[in-house]
Motif scaffolding. Structure first.
Motif, mmCIF file in Angstrom:
data_model
loop_
_atom_site.group_PDB
_atom_site.id
_atom_site.type_symbol
_atom_site.label_atom_id
_atom_site.label_comp_id
_atom_site.label_asym_id
_atom_site.label_seq_id
_atom_site.Cartn_x
_atom_site.Cartn_y
_atom_site.Cartn_z
ATOM 1 N N HIS A 298 0.847 -1.184 0.000
ATOM 2 C CA HIS A 298 0.000 0.000 0.000
ATOM 3 C C HIS A 298 0.888 1.241 0.000
ATOM 4 C CE1 HIS A 298 -4.001 -1.862 1.278
ATOM 5 N NE2 HIS A 298 -3.151 -2.870 1.277
ATOM 6 N N TYR A 299 0.379 2.309 -0.593
ATOM 7 C CA TYR A 299 1.095 3.588 -0.628
ATOM 8 C C TYR A 299 0.192 4.684 -0.070
ATOM 9 C CZ TYR A 299 4.022 1.045 -3.960
ATOM 10 O OH TYR A 299 4.824 0.106 -4.558
ATOM 11 N N GLU A 300 0.807 5.728 0.417
ATOM 12 C CA GLU A 300 0.105 6.963 0.722
ATOM 13 C C GLU A 300 0.919 8.078 0.077
ATOM 14 O OE1 GLU A 300 -2.355 8.213 4.465
ATOM 15 O OE2 GLU A 300 -0.260 8.796 4.794
ATOM 16 N N LEU A 301 0.437 8.565 -1.058
ATOM 17 C CA LEU A 301 1.209 9.464 -1.908
ATOM 18 C C LEU A 301 1.074 10.905 -1.446
ATOM 19 C CD1 LEU A 301 0.314 7.962 -5.412
ATOM 20 C CD2 LEU A 301 2.240 7.369 -3.915
ATOM 21 N N GLU A 302 2.206 11.606 -1.448
ATOM 22 C CA GLU A 302 2.236 13.032 -1.154
ATOM 23 C C GLU A 302 3.272 13.684 -2.061
ATOM 24 O OE1 GLU A 302 2.697 16.152 2.611
ATOM 25 O OE2 GLU A 302 3.511 14.122 2.774
ATOM 26 N N ALA A 303 2.891 14.761 -2.736
ATOM 27 C CA ALA A 303 3.818 15.518 -3.590
ATOM 28 C C ALA A 303 4.433 16.620 -2.744
ATOM 29 C CB ALA A 303 3.089 16.093 -4.793
ATOM 30 N N VAL A 304 5.774 16.611 -2.637
ATOM 31 C CA VAL A 304 6.474 17.502 -1.718
ATOM 32 C C VAL A 304 7.478 18.348 -2.495
ATOM 33 C CG1 VAL A 304 7.845 17.648 0.392
ATOM 34 C CG2 VAL A 304 6.241 15.744 0.078
ATOM 35 N N ALA A 305 7.352 19.671 -2.397
ATOM 36 C CA ALA A 305 8.291 20.595 -3.032
ATOM 37 C C ALA A 305 9.577 20.685 -2.210
ATOM 38 C CB ALA A 305 7.653 21.973 -3.178
ATOM 39 N N GLU A 306 10.598 21.301 -2.808
ATOM 40 C CA GLU A 306 11.898 21.383 -2.135
ATOM 41 C C GLU A 306 11.833 22.165 -0.827
ATOM 42 O OE1 GLU A 306 14.974 22.831 -4.675
ATOM 43 O OE2 GLU A 306 15.136 20.961 -5.802
ATOM 44 N N ASP A 307 10.929 23.138 -0.738
ATOM 45 C CA ASP A 307 10.819 23.922 0.495
ATOM 46 C C ASP A 307 9.966 23.234 1.551
ATOM 47 O OD1 ASP A 307 8.277 24.195 -0.509
ATOM 48 O OD2 ASP A 307 8.391 26.363 -0.828
ATOM 49 N N ARG A 309 6.780 22.247 1.371
ATOM 50 C CA ARG A 309 5.325 22.355 1.303
ATOM 51 C C ARG A 309 4.748 21.258 0.404
ATOM 52 N NH1 ARG A 309 4.125 26.724 -3.170
ATOM 53 N NH2 ARG A 309 6.251 27.040 -3.926
ATOM 54 N N THR A 310 3.500 20.914 0.694
ATOM 55 C CA THR A 310 2.801 19.889 -0.068
ATOM 56 C C THR A 310 2.133 20.515 -1.285
ATOM 57 O OG1 THR A 310 2.403 18.543 1.885
ATOM 58 C CG2 THR A 310 0.937 18.199 0.018
ATOM 59 N N VAL A 311 2.335 19.885 -2.436
ATOM 60 C CA VAL A 311 1.661 20.294 -3.663
ATOM 61 C C VAL A 311 0.392 19.448 -3.768
ATOM 62 C CG1 VAL A 311 1.833 20.548 -6.159
ATOM 63 C CG2 VAL A 311 3.880 20.825 -4.732
ATOM 64 N N PRO A 312 -0.784 20.061 -3.791
ATOM 65 C CA PRO A 312 -2.023 19.267 -3.752
ATOM 66 C C PRO A 312 -2.151 18.300 -4.930
ATOM 67 C CG PRO A 312 -2.482 21.576 -3.323
ATOM 68 C CD PRO A 312 -1.057 21.509 -3.781
ATOM 69 N N LEU A 313 -2.713 17.139 -4.644
ATOM 70 C CA LEU A 313 -3.113 16.175 -5.659
ATOM 71 C C LEU A 313 -4.626 16.279 -5.784
ATOM 72 C CD1 LEU A 313 -0.944 13.148 -4.449
ATOM 73 C CD2 LEU A 313 -0.462 14.651 -6.383
ATOM 74 N N VAL A 314 -5.103 16.711 -6.930
ATOM 75 C CA VAL A 314 -6.528 16.952 -7.135
ATOM 76 C C VAL A 314 -7.101 15.763 -7.899
ATOM 77 C CG1 VAL A 314 -8.280 18.505 -8.051
ATOM 78 C CG2 VAL A 314 -6.146 19.439 -7.120
ATOM 79 N N GLN A 315 -7.851 14.941 -7.204
ATOM 80 C CA GLN A 315 -8.417 13.735 -7.812
ATOM 81 C C GLN A 315 -9.613 14.098 -8.681
ATOM 82 O OE1 GLN A 315 -9.908 10.857 -5.033
ATOM 83 N NE2 GLN A 315 -10.660 9.480 -6.633
ATOM 84 N N ILE A 316 -9.567 13.672 -9.951
ATOM 85 C CA ILE A 316 -10.695 13.891 -10.854
ATOM 86 C C ILE A 316 -11.337 12.578 -11.296
ATOM 87 C CG2 ILE A 316 -9.819 16.115 -11.665
ATOM 88 C CD1 ILE A 316 -8.958 14.637 -14.260
ATOM 89 N N GLY A 317 -10.710 11.462 -10.975
ATOM 90 C CA GLY A 317 -11.262 10.184 -11.383
ATOM 91 C C GLY A 317 -10.827 9.065 -10.467
ATOM 92 N N ALA A 324 -17.816 13.272 -10.176
ATOM 93 C CA ALA A 324 -18.746 14.366 -10.469
ATOM 94 C C ALA A 324 -18.065 15.715 -10.310
ATOM 95 C CB ALA A 324 -19.959 14.274 -9.548
ATOM 96 N N ALA A 325 -17.143 15.813 -9.340
ATOM 97 C CA ALA A 325 -16.421 17.056 -9.081
ATOM 98 C C ALA A 325 -15.065 16.707 -8.493
ATOM 99 C CB ALA A 325 -17.211 17.948 -8.124
ATOM 100 N N PRO A 326 -14.070 17.586 -8.640
ATOM 101 C CA PRO A 326 -12.734 17.284 -8.129
ATOM 102 C C PRO A 326 -12.715 17.153 -6.600
ATOM 103 C CG PRO A 326 -12.682 19.120 -9.673
ATOM 104 C CD PRO A 326 -14.118 18.863 -9.362
ATOM 105 N N VAL A 327 -11.761 16.348 -6.103
ATOM 106 C CA VAL A 327 -11.529 16.184 -4.668
ATOM 107 C C VAL A 327 -10.047 16.463 -4.416
ATOM 108 C CG1 VAL A 327 -11.601 14.627 -2.691
ATOM 109 C CG2 VAL A 327 -13.355 14.457 -4.474
ATOM 110 N N ARG A 328 -9.770 17.396 -3.532
ATOM 111 C CA ARG A 328 -8.386 17.800 -3.249
ATOM 112 C C ARG A 328 -7.808 16.956 -2.118
ATOM 113 N NH1 ARG A 328 -5.574 23.301 -3.067
ATOM 114 N NH2 ARG A 328 -4.132 23.188 -1.307
ATOM 115 N N HIS A 329 -6.589 16.451 -2.322
ATOM 116 C CA HIS A 329 -5.918 15.624 -1.315
ATOM 117 C C HIS A 329 -4.534 16.203 -1.009
ATOM 118 C CE1 HIS A 329 -8.802 12.265 -1.829
ATOM 119 N NE2 HIS A 329 -8.715 12.513 -3.134
#
Length: 523
Positions: A298-307, A309-317, A324-329
């Motif tokens: 299992h994974y728990e994904l997070e996009a992390v910038a060099e400083d 901060r977390t870069v949001p992952l916006v789920q569309i599917g 029906a609408a985007p979900v921000r993670h």
């Protein structure tokens, strides 16, 4: 058939009792309360591993049809063993579709039929399943519908006492009507008792379905749409894929040794077949089509910038197409066989910087997945506020049947340990659930440890977790749901599309191979 399954598992050496299984990663009740992050045991690589983010991200090739016409598109694939450089400086033997890992991608349109002729040039039988496909039973990849190697004389192909349960041929044409929503599907081996080692050795690829609903949205396309097949592996000192086995010389097949009964995990994270790759992007919006093709991790994904901060992952599917609408993670959990369609915006990040796709459930090398290098400025784009209006709206009050189904460790007929659905290991000769065509049902799925449960043929919606509302990542139409330890999840679906015999099972590949699979008959 019960005797066959028992003797097969005796051959594979599935443990002598619960204590041995617990030592291999299957937690007991006290540990279930702590909700461990994984169910499985990790293999450690002996080969020299590359530095993370030093290799480019490969993009799987797109397969061209051999024939196209008014009736659809026809493809051909050869399953064969090749040597490929996965780790720098090593030639790794792989089982492949068309010589590549992942296998070549098929691009298809909704309602335009596709046929794929598979020829087996490996040394063992195979079965092909289009995961997420609304597919007639004859082409669904039932675990005993074998594609045999030429001249095969292995005993497994002929050992079933009920001949009606076995279909064999040296090549097989699968027909996919694809009358379904746009989504990223995937195809993989589904042979009874041997799905885990076959996928581990390379038998997996992507299959996209497109439609007009998706076309109408201004979503990233072409080189801004990135397929990402994530899969962990381990390598021996010679750079070959490591997998636990009692007798690796037995007709080229690998059983699972006792400590790995709970699931096999590796210490190297591959994306599209490359270890911890890096990909150049600009400061615009990208679409990530993410698949967890790991056996058990299992994974728990997070996009992390060099400083930091977390870069949001916006789920569309989700598994079965657009929400029906985007979900921000901030963090996105990903169980084996789950897929997510995600937008990520690199706007505002400095050119020359990197964004890491981290795994918050991992440690050491498995805490990293891949990275993106911001190579240049680019034009950003807005994220649509609404996406699809064609999701089914089944209501609990429509349900003709409500079922409880337990996914748990259990004992086989000879007292040995395995994995079972409602107390029974898989038997091709037995019907476990009968559903009436067109009827809506609610299933309450109950787990002891982590079990990603997959239904063939139909998508479903998650109604509740533990009696509470679903989690944000449960949105949309799914075909695989991650059950956490000690958890009950309710799902709802309509059994339509096709009549016939289908499956539902845990998609921890070792659990599936050790009996956690059941027959679904739609009548």
């Amino acid at each position: 058939m019960g005797e066959l399954r028992t003797s097969r598992r005796r051959l594979l050496g599935i443990g002598a009792g619960l204590g041995a299984v617990a030592a291999g990663g299957l937690a007991l009740s006290a540990a279930w309360a702590r909700r461990p992050a994984v169910t499985g045991e990790e293999l450690r690589s002996e080969a020299e591993l590359p530095q993370a983010f030093s290799l480019p991200l490969p993009i799987p090739p797109v397969l061209a049809p051999v024939e196209s016409g008014a009736g659809g598109d026809r493809y051909e694939m050869v399953q064969r063993e090749v040597e490929a450089e996965i780790l720098p400086g090593y030639a790794t033997r792989l089982w492949t579709y068309e010589g590549s890992f992942p296998g070549p991608t098929i691009e298809a349109r909704r309602g335009r039929p596709v046929t794929v002729l598979h020829r087996n040039e490996l040394t063992v039988p195979t079965v092909v399943h289009l995961h997420g496909g609304r597919t007639p039973a004859a082409s669904d990849g039932y675990p005993t519908d074998l594609v045999l190697p030429q001249g095969w004389t292995g005993h497994h192909a002929h050992s079933m006492p009920d001949d009606r349960a076995v279909v064999t041929d040296v090549q097989r044409e699968y027909g996919f009507p694809l009358d379904q929503r746009a989504a990223m599907l995937w195809y993989h081996d589904h042979r009874m008792d041997f799905t885990g080692p076959a996928i581990w050795r390379g038998l997996a690829g992507l299959h996209f379905v497109r439609d007009e609903v998706e076309d109408a949205l201004d979503l990233p396309r072409s080189d801004r749409e990135l397929p990402l097949m994530i899969a962990d592996r381990a390598f021996d000192a010679e750079g070959q894929l490591a997998y636990p086995s009692l007798d690796p010389t037995l007709t080229g097949e690998h059983g699972v040794e006792e400590p790995f009964l709970a699931g096999v995990m590796g210490d190297v994270v591959l994306v599209n077949g490359a270890p911890w790759p890096i990909h150049e992007v600009d400061t615009g919006l990208y679409r990530l089509r993410i698949l967890n093709a790991s056996n058990a991790r299992h994974y728990e994904l997070e996009a992390v910038a060099e400083d930091g901060r977390t870069v949001p992952l916006v789920q569309i599917g989700s598994d079965q197409g657009l929400l029906a609408a985007p979900v921000r993670h901030e963090r996105l959990p990903l169980a084996p066989a789950e897929r997510y369609d995600v937008l990520i915006d690199f706007a505002g990040l400095p050119v020359g910087s990197t964004v890491r796709l981290a795994n918050r459930l991992g440690s050491g090398g498995t805490a990293e997945v891949m990275a993106f290098r911001i190579a240049r400025e680019g034009a950003s784009a807005p994220i649509p506020e609404t996406l699809a209006d064609d999701l089914p709206e089944w209501d609990r009050s429509e349900a003709a049947v409500v079922r409880d189904l337990a996914f748990r460790a259990g004992r086989m007929e000879d007292g040995r340990h395995g994995w079972v659905v409602d107390g029974l290991p898989f038997d091709p000769a037995r019907t476990d659930v009968t559903a009436r065509f067109g009827e809506v049902e609610v299933w309450r799925l109950i787990a002891d440890v982590h079990h990603p449960v997959h239904l063939h043929l139909v998508g479903f919606r998650v109604l509740s977790r533990g009696g509470r509302t679903p989690l944000p990542h449960d949105a949309g139409l799914k075909d695989t749901v991650s059950l956490r330890p000690g958890e009950a999840v309710e799902i709802i679906t309509r059994f339509d599309g096709y009549r016939g015999r289908f499956l539902f099972h845990c998609h921890n590949a070792e659990h599936e191979d050790m009996g956690m699979m059941a027959n679904l008959e739609i009548v």
